[in-house]
Scaffold this motif. Structure first.
Motif, mmCIF file in Angstrom:
data_model
loop_
_atom_site.group_PDB
_atom_site.id
_atom_site.type_symbol
_atom_site.label_atom_id
_atom_site.label_comp_id
_atom_site.label_asym_id
_atom_site.label_seq_id
_atom_site.Cartn_x
_atom_site.Cartn_y
_atom_site.Cartn_z
ATOM 1 N N PHE A 2 0.824 -1.211 0.000
ATOM 2 C CA PHE A 2 0.000 0.000 0.000
ATOM 3 C C PHE A 2 0.861 1.264 0.000
ATOM 4 N N LEU A 3 2.117 1.143 0.427
ATOM 5 C CA LEU A 3 3.018 2.294 0.402
ATOM 6 C C LEU A 3 3.244 2.800 -1.026
ATOM 7 N N TRP A 4 2.991 1.950 -2.010
ATOM 8 C CA TRP A 4 3.193 2.333 -3.412
ATOM 9 C C TRP A 4 1.922 2.877 -4.059
ATOM 10 N N ALA A 5 0.857 3.000 -3.306
ATOM 11 C CA ALA A 5 -0.422 3.361 -3.923
ATOM 12 C C ALA A 5 -0.357 4.711 -4.627
ATOM 13 N N ASP A 6 0.200 5.721 -3.983
ATOM 14 C CA ASP A 6 0.244 7.053 -4.595
ATOM 15 C C ASP A 6 1.067 7.044 -5.877
ATOM 16 N N SER A 7 2.245 6.405 -5.836
ATOM 17 C CA SER A 7 3.113 6.427 -7.017
ATOM 18 C C SER A 7 2.546 5.590 -8.158
ATOM 19 N N LEU A 8 1.825 4.532 -7.827
ATOM 20 C CA LEU A 8 1.193 3.744 -8.883
ATOM 21 C C LEU A 8 0.038 4.514 -9.520
ATOM 22 N N ARG A 9 -0.760 5.186 -8.684
ATOM 23 C CA ARG A 9 -1.885 5.959 -9.237
ATOM 24 C C ARG A 9 -1.399 7.124 -10.092
ATOM 25 N N SER A 10 -0.356 7.817 -9.632
ATOM 26 C CA SER A 10 0.054 9.047 -10.299
ATOM 27 C C SER A 10 1.049 8.833 -11.434
ATOM 28 N N ALA A 11 1.916 7.805 -11.290
ATOM 29 C CA ALA A 11 2.997 7.665 -12.271
ATOM 30 C C ALA A 11 3.255 6.225 -12.706
ATOM 31 N N HIS A 12 2.397 5.297 -12.300
ATOM 32 C CA HIS A 12 2.600 3.881 -12.653
ATOM 33 C C HIS A 12 4.023 3.437 -12.314
ATOM 34 N N THR A 13 4.455 3.796 -11.103
ATOM 35 C CA THR A 13 5.826 3.525 -10.676
ATOM 36 C C THR A 13 5.838 2.860 -9.315
ATOM 37 N N VAL A 14 6.735 1.889 -9.147
ATOM 38 C CA VAL A 14 7.028 1.280 -7.852
ATOM 39 C C VAL A 14 8.487 1.585 -7.537
ATOM 40 N N ALA A 15 8.738 2.194 -6.393
ATOM 41 C CA ALA A 15 10.100 2.513 -5.966
ATOM 42 C C ALA A 15 10.402 1.760 -4.676
ATOM 43 N N ALA A 16 11.473 0.979 -4.680
ATOM 44 C CA ALA A 16 11.812 0.164 -3.517
ATOM 45 C C ALA A 16 13.287 -0.204 -3.557
ATOM 46 N N PRO A 17 13.870 -0.485 -2.399
ATOM 47 C CA PRO A 17 15.253 -0.971 -2.394
ATOM 48 C C PRO A 17 15.308 -2.481 -2.639
ATOM 49 N N PHE A 18 16.497 -2.975 -2.914
ATOM 50 C CA PHE A 18 16.748 -4.418 -3.009
ATOM 51 C C PHE A 18 15.762 -5.074 -3.990
ATOM 52 N N GLY A 19 15.746 -4.557 -5.207
ATOM 53 C CA GLY A 19 14.713 -4.939 -6.169
ATOM 54 C C GLY A 19 14.623 -6.408 -6.491
ATOM 55 N N ASP A 20 15.718 -7.147 -6.358
ATOM 56 C CA ASP A 20 15.696 -8.552 -6.756
ATOM 57 C C ASP A 20 15.860 -9.513 -5.586
ATOM 58 N N VAL A 21 15.704 -9.004 -4.371
ATOM 59 C CA VAL A 21 15.725 -9.868 -3.188
ATOM 60 C C VAL A 21 14.300 -10.334 -2.918
ATOM 61 N N ALA A 22 14.077 -11.632 -3.003
ATOM 62 C CA ALA A 22 12.718 -12.187 -2.919
ATOM 63 C C ALA A 22 12.434 -12.749 -1.532
ATOM 64 N N LEU A 23 11.238 -12.446 -1.031
ATOM 65 C CA LEU A 23 10.767 -12.952 0.256
ATOM 66 C C LEU A 23 9.324 -13.445 0.110
ATOM 67 N N PRO A 24 8.919 -14.447 0.864
ATOM 68 C CA PRO A 24 7.550 -14.989 0.737
ATOM 69 C C PRO A 24 6.543 -14.204 1.572
ATOM 70 N N VAL A 25 6.182 -13.008 1.098
ATOM 71 C CA VAL A 25 5.275 -12.153 1.851
ATOM 72 C C VAL A 25 3.915 -12.833 1.999
ATOM 73 N N VAL A 26 3.249 -12.544 3.103
ATOM 74 C CA VAL A 26 1.999 -13.232 3.439
ATOM 75 C C VAL A 26 0.815 -12.286 3.304
#
Length: 284
Positions: free
Chosen positions: A140-164
């Protein structure tokens, strides 16, 4: 009667709905009631769990308790909370803790949760501890950037975790609160597969039917943004998990499927269910 603390959160809301739909009498406890009328069979008690005088009011008449404490625990005394619940007749306590309490036992950011785990284990009740990994709903932290610019900004882009999916946590919690065979157990709750931030951006592209740009942040850039709404020890701990996860934090746990009899929901299912939050208001 089942008391649920933290009832207005990502886990608490679906948990209360599931318990009410199953015919349970539910009491939610918070300083202020949630907006809107509660479901049938649900009532609210105003109480501050950090105040000793409010604890008996919160737990009186309950058979079971779902205990979700605020981030960091605030000023709660774990022993007072748990002992008062037991003294009020609560015979089953389900504590929502965190996977990090087990994978990083020295992490200062989770010290209070470790104290709650110890208090619950010593309570003399039928206790169960849930240790979810990272939440899919953190997206949900990406909601504003996705709505306004279709962008996701995050660190460690290729580190995968099994989010629940928080809905899976809620279903597990409901099963444990209502069923037998869970006393004295600690369950680690994850999604069905590891997924990186870049892959999560791809999931949003599929769900929203548009291209989504992934922008990789440096650790310092991510830290600066997170410090706006998180305490520094929590920020440092979170970045360590996201950037240098242990083998256990990368592992998919079987506990959701073991308890619910079905696989855990993937991140893509969470994104699809919550797609409206990431679309522009004028999008169809």
């Amino acid at each position: 009667m089942i008391v649920v603390t933290g009832a207005s959160g990502n886990v608490g809301r679906p948990l209360v709905a599931a318990l009410a739909a199953a015919g349970e009498q539910v009491t939610t406890v918070s300083r202020r009631p949630s907006e809107g009328p509660p479901p049938p069979g649900v009532r609210h008690r105003a109480a501050d769990l950090s105040r000793a005088a409010d604890l008996k009011t919160a737990f009186q008449g309950a058979d079971a308790l779902y205990l979700l404490v605020p981030g960091g625990g605030g000023t709660l005394d774990p022993r007072d909370v748990v002992d008062t619940a037991a003294a009020c007749g609560v015979r089953r306590i389900v504590l929502q803790s965190s996977q990090v309490t087990g994978t990083r036992p020295e992490a200062a950011s989770h010290a209070v949760l470790r104290e709650f785990e110890s208090a619950v284990r010593a309570s003399g009740t039928e206790w169960t501890i849930l240790r979810p990994g990272g939440f899919a709903s953190n997206a949900f932290l990406w909601a504003d950037s996705l709505r306004s610019a279709h962008t996701v900004a995050a660190p460690f882009g290729d580190v995968a975790l099994p989010v629940v999916d928080p809905a899976d946590i809620a279903e597990v919690a409901a099963a444990v609160l209502r069923g037998d065979g869970h006393a004295g157990r600690t369950y680690v709750l994850t999604g069905p597969s590891a997924v990186s931030p870049r892959e999560q951006a791809g999931a949003f592209a599929e769900v929203l039917g548009t291209s989504v740009r992934f922008e990789e942040l440096s650790r310092d850039e991510a830290r600066a943004g997170m410090l706006r709404f998180m305490p520094e020890p929590v920020v440092e701990g979170t970045l360590s998990v996201l950037g240098e996860p242990t083998s256990e934090e990368r592992r998919v746990s079987p506990d959701v499927e073991r308890i619910l009899g079905r696989p855990a929901r993937p991140f893509s299912a969470w994104a699809e269910r919550n797609a409206a939050a990431f679309r522009r208001p004028d999008a169809r």
